[in-house]
Design a protein around this motif. Sequence first.
Motif, PDB file in Angstrom:
ATOM      1  N   GLN A 266       0.828  -1.204   0.000  1.00  0.00           N
ATOM      2  CA  GLN A 266       0.000   0.000   0.000  1.00  0.00           C
ATOM      3  C   GLN A 266       0.862   1.254   0.000  1.00  0.00           C
ATOM      4  N   LEU A 267       1.996   1.217   0.683  1.00  0.00           N
ATOM      5  CA  LEU A 267       2.901   2.362   0.659  1.00  0.00           C
ATOM      6  C   LEU A 267       3.417   2.600  -0.760  1.00  0.00           C
ATOM      7  N   ALA A 268       3.812   1.525  -1.437  1.00  0.00           N
ATOM      8  CA  ALA A 268       4.302   1.651  -2.803  1.00  0.00           C
ATOM      9  C   ALA A 268       3.206   2.152  -3.737  1.00  0.00           C
ATOM     10  N   VAL A 269       1.988   1.663  -3.543  1.00  0.00           N
ATOM     11  CA  VAL A 269       0.865   2.105  -4.384  1.00  0.00           C
ATOM     12  C   VAL A 269       0.581   3.589  -4.167  1.00  0.00           C
ATOM     13  N   SER A 270       0.607   4.033  -2.915  1.00  0.00           N
ATOM     14  CA  SER A 270       0.342   5.447  -2.627  1.00  0.00           C
ATOM     15  C   SER A 270       1.395   6.346  -3.263  1.00  0.00           C
ATOM     16  N   VAL A 271       2.656   5.942  -3.157  1.00  0.00           N
ATOM     17  CA  VAL A 271       3.732   6.727  -3.773  1.00  0.00           C
ATOM     18  C   VAL A 271       3.566   6.751  -5.284  1.00  0.00           C
ATOM     19  N   ALA A 272       3.257   5.600  -5.864  1.00  0.00           N
ATOM     20  CA  ALA A 272       3.081   5.526  -7.317  1.00  0.00           C
ATOM     21  C   ALA A 272       1.921   6.406  -7.772  1.00  0.00           C
ATOM     22  N   LEU A 273       0.827   6.412  -7.011  1.00  0.00           N
ATOM     23  CA  LEU A 273      -0.324   7.237  -7.380  1.00  0.00           C
ATOM     24  C   LEU A 273       0.010   8.728  -7.281  1.00  0.00           C
ATOM     25  N   LEU A 274       0.802   9.097  -6.297  1.00  0.00           N
ATOM     26  CA  LEU A 274       1.250  10.489  -6.198  1.00  0.00           C
ATOM     27  C   LEU A 274       2.051  10.885  -7.437  1.00  0.00           C
ATOM     28  N   VAL A 275       2.988  10.040  -7.824  1.00  0.00           N
ATOM     29  CA  VAL A 275       3.851  10.348  -8.958  1.00  0.00           C
ATOM     30  C   VAL A 275       3.044  10.392 -10.256  1.00  0.00           C
ATOM     31  N   VAL A 276       2.168   9.416 -10.459  1.00  0.00           N
ATOM     32  CA  VAL A 276       1.358   9.385 -11.680  1.00  0.00           C
ATOM     33  C   VAL A 276       0.414  10.574 -11.738  1.00  0.00           C
ATOM     34  N   GLY A 277      -0.224  10.886 -10.618  1.00  0.00           N
ATOM     35  CA  GLY A 277      -1.120  12.045 -10.593  1.00  0.00           C
ATOM     36  C   GLY A 277      -0.388  13.332 -10.908  1.00  0.00           C
ATOM     37  N   ALA A 278       0.813  13.483 -10.343  1.00  0.00           N
ATOM     38  CA  ALA A 278       1.601  14.681 -10.620  1.00  0.00           C
ATOM     39  C   ALA A 278       2.019  14.741 -12.082  1.00  0.00           C
ATOM     40  N   GLY A 279       2.409  13.598 -12.639  1.00  0.00           N
ATOM     41  CA  GLY A 279       2.825  13.577 -14.037  1.00  0.00           C
ATOM     42  C   GLY A 279       1.706  13.942 -14.989  1.00  0.00           C
ATOM     43  N   ILE A 280       0.509  13.404 -14.733  1.00  0.00           N
ATOM     44  CA  ILE A 280      -0.632  13.730 -15.591  1.00  0.00           C
ATOM     45  C   ILE A 280      -1.025  15.196 -15.416  1.00  0.00           C
ATOM     46  N   GLY A 281      -0.974  15.677 -14.177  1.00  0.00           N
ATOM     47  CA  GLY A 281      -1.291  17.081 -13.936  1.00  0.00           C
ATOM     48  C   GLY A 281      -0.310  18.018 -14.602  1.00  0.00           C
ATOM     49  N   TYR A 282       0.954  17.595 -14.687  1.00  0.00           N
ATOM     50  CA  TYR A 282       1.963  18.419 -15.360  1.00  0.00           C
ATOM     51  C   TYR A 282       1.736  18.447 -16.866  1.00  0.00           C
ATOM     52  N   ARG A 283       1.354  17.305 -17.419  1.00  0.00           N
ATOM     53  CA  ARG A 283       1.178  17.215 -18.874  1.00  0.00           C
ATOM     54  C   ARG A 283      -0.162  17.783 -19.323  1.00  0.00           C
ATOM     55  N   TRP A 284      -1.220  17.514 -18.575  1.00  0.00           N
ATOM     56  CA  TRP A 284      -2.566  17.987 -18.937  1.00  0.00           C
ATOM     57  C   TRP A 284      -3.206  18.676 -17.744  1.00  0.00           C
ATOM     58  N   PRO A 285      -2.778  19.876 -17.431  1.00  0.00           N
ATOM     59  CA  PRO A 285      -3.325  20.578 -16.252  1.00  0.00           C
ATOM     60  C   PRO A 285      -4.748  21.074 -16.474  1.00  0.00           C
ATOM     61  N   GLN A 286      -5.648  20.638 -15.632  1.00  0.00           N
ATOM     62  CA  GLN A 286      -7.037  21.082 -15.676  1.00  0.00           C
ATOM     63  C   GLN A 286      -7.515  21.253 -14.234  1.00  0.00           C
ATOM     64  N   LEU A 287      -7.568  22.492 -13.780  1.00  0.00           N
ATOM     65  CA  LEU A 287      -7.919  22.744 -12.385  1.00  0.00           C
ATOM     66  C   LEU A 287      -9.276  22.170 -12.030  1.00  0.00           C
ATOM     67  N   TYR A 288     -10.262  22.391 -12.889  1.00  0.00           N
ATOM     68  CA  TYR A 288     -11.620  21.961 -12.546  1.00  0.00           C
ATOM     69  C   TYR A 288     -11.745  20.441 -12.558  1.00  0.00           C
ATOM     70  N   VAL A 289     -10.954  19.765 -13.368  1.00  0.00           N
ATOM     71  CA  VAL A 289     -10.934  18.303 -13.321  1.00  0.00           C
ATOM     72  C   VAL A 289     -10.381  17.835 -11.972  1.00  0.00           C
ATOM     73  N   GLY A 290      -9.327  18.502 -11.499  1.00  0.00           N
ATOM     74  CA  GLY A 290      -8.769  18.159 -10.196  1.00  0.00           C
ATOM     75  C   GLY A 290      -9.743  18.399  -9.067  1.00  0.00           C
ATOM     76  N   LEU A 291     -10.424  19.547  -9.097  1.00  0.00           N
ATOM     77  CA  LEU A 291     -11.421  19.826  -8.065  1.00  0.00           C
ATOM     78  C   LEU A 291     -12.595  18.861  -8.160  1.00  0.00           C
TER      79      LEU A 291
END
Length: 410
Positions: A266-291
């Motif tokens: 679960q620790l590895a999954v949480s870290v991976a989800l943080l990294v993937v979420g950040a990467g997608i947010g960097y490539r396709w930033p959409q504030l309202y999608v995040g909210l």
Amino acid sequence: MKVLSMILAGFVVGYAVSDIRPFDSLLSSTAEFGSPTTIVNGLTVLALTACLVSVALARSSARGVLVVAIGAVLVVVFRTVGMVTGMFGDWAGAVGAGALLGASAVLAGRHRAAQASLAVAAIGAGLLGTALDALLQADDGPVFVWDVAGAEDAVVPERAIVMVIAALGTALSLYQAHRDVALQSHETRRTLLVGLPLPIAAGVVSWFAGGHDSGDAVWLGALAGMAVLAVVAAFALPGRDGRVLLVLFASATIGSMGFAVEDSLQLAVSVALLVVGAGIGYRWPQLYVGLGGLLVVAGASLIEGYVALPSLSQFALPFVVAYALVSVLSTAPGSLAVALPALFTMSLPVTVFAASYQAGLSLSSDNAVATRTSEPDHLVLSLAGLVVVAVVTVACAVLMRRPTQNPAAR
């Protein structure tokens, strides 16, 4: 190298945050939860220091900022390995982590990738640092054997090893990446206007929310007060910079119970989800999608209270938080230094009952005593999270109408 330096600096800051208990006072070792001195805790000191350092270094040279950053790294490490002990060590750890955050924000400048790396690493290590310690000390996991030199009995050898390695990498990468960089000055007046009163006011509100006799009404009133603080502070920051603070406040509200971490997987999954979420947010930033993702997480948490489902919202939370946060970057360095600690300083206590045992009248029995700290149930927490995210969305929409801030200092 610039991105790597920010990842390591953020990890050191976040790992230090995970070692600071929000309600442990730095003024007195005997201060209790209901004491006013509890407001002045390690996280408050960290937030104030980050604000002051980012302002003090706003017009400094890269080499001057590097000296502060590397010095702050050394202070944090000395405290971690037990070379700075007692109350002085507690203050040194909080001030050192805050100084590193403020200096790193200045070094990151308006470089979006560097800011995202600093923010995600600090938040991830801050929320998952305790789980990492538990993993390193687990009987069935890797165990490090190392006697730490120092007088502090509370030193955790595993944490000390991790921090020393991370600090060494941080110092080297910071120097290599920023020694010849020309820094761009940024606004300082509004940074002080927001960054100094915000953590203190948030500490006062948290103190009221966690009072022994507080109920639903008091807790909801404290949450409303915290929301007002966040919105006012966001609009006081220059341009659209306040959106970062609002996103982190919303994340703190719906993520009060933290990420789902019980084992190494679960620790590895949480870290991976943080990294993937950040990467997608960097490539396709959409504030309202995040909210919108935060709204979905809050809604899923509401449903999970009545339907036997896995804790899906807790696993989705790191991905959504990272995506929403990176989507609103970049921002002024001072605004970033002010906003990042908000995830920790603006989170209200939600413990319902704390059971303690007291000796009974007879020698053969003990009495269990349940002490109320705050009383919101699952339904109240989930609905409150939905309302907060809705308010934050409206506030962000209004901020979007503002012109972008001129990066030149005022």
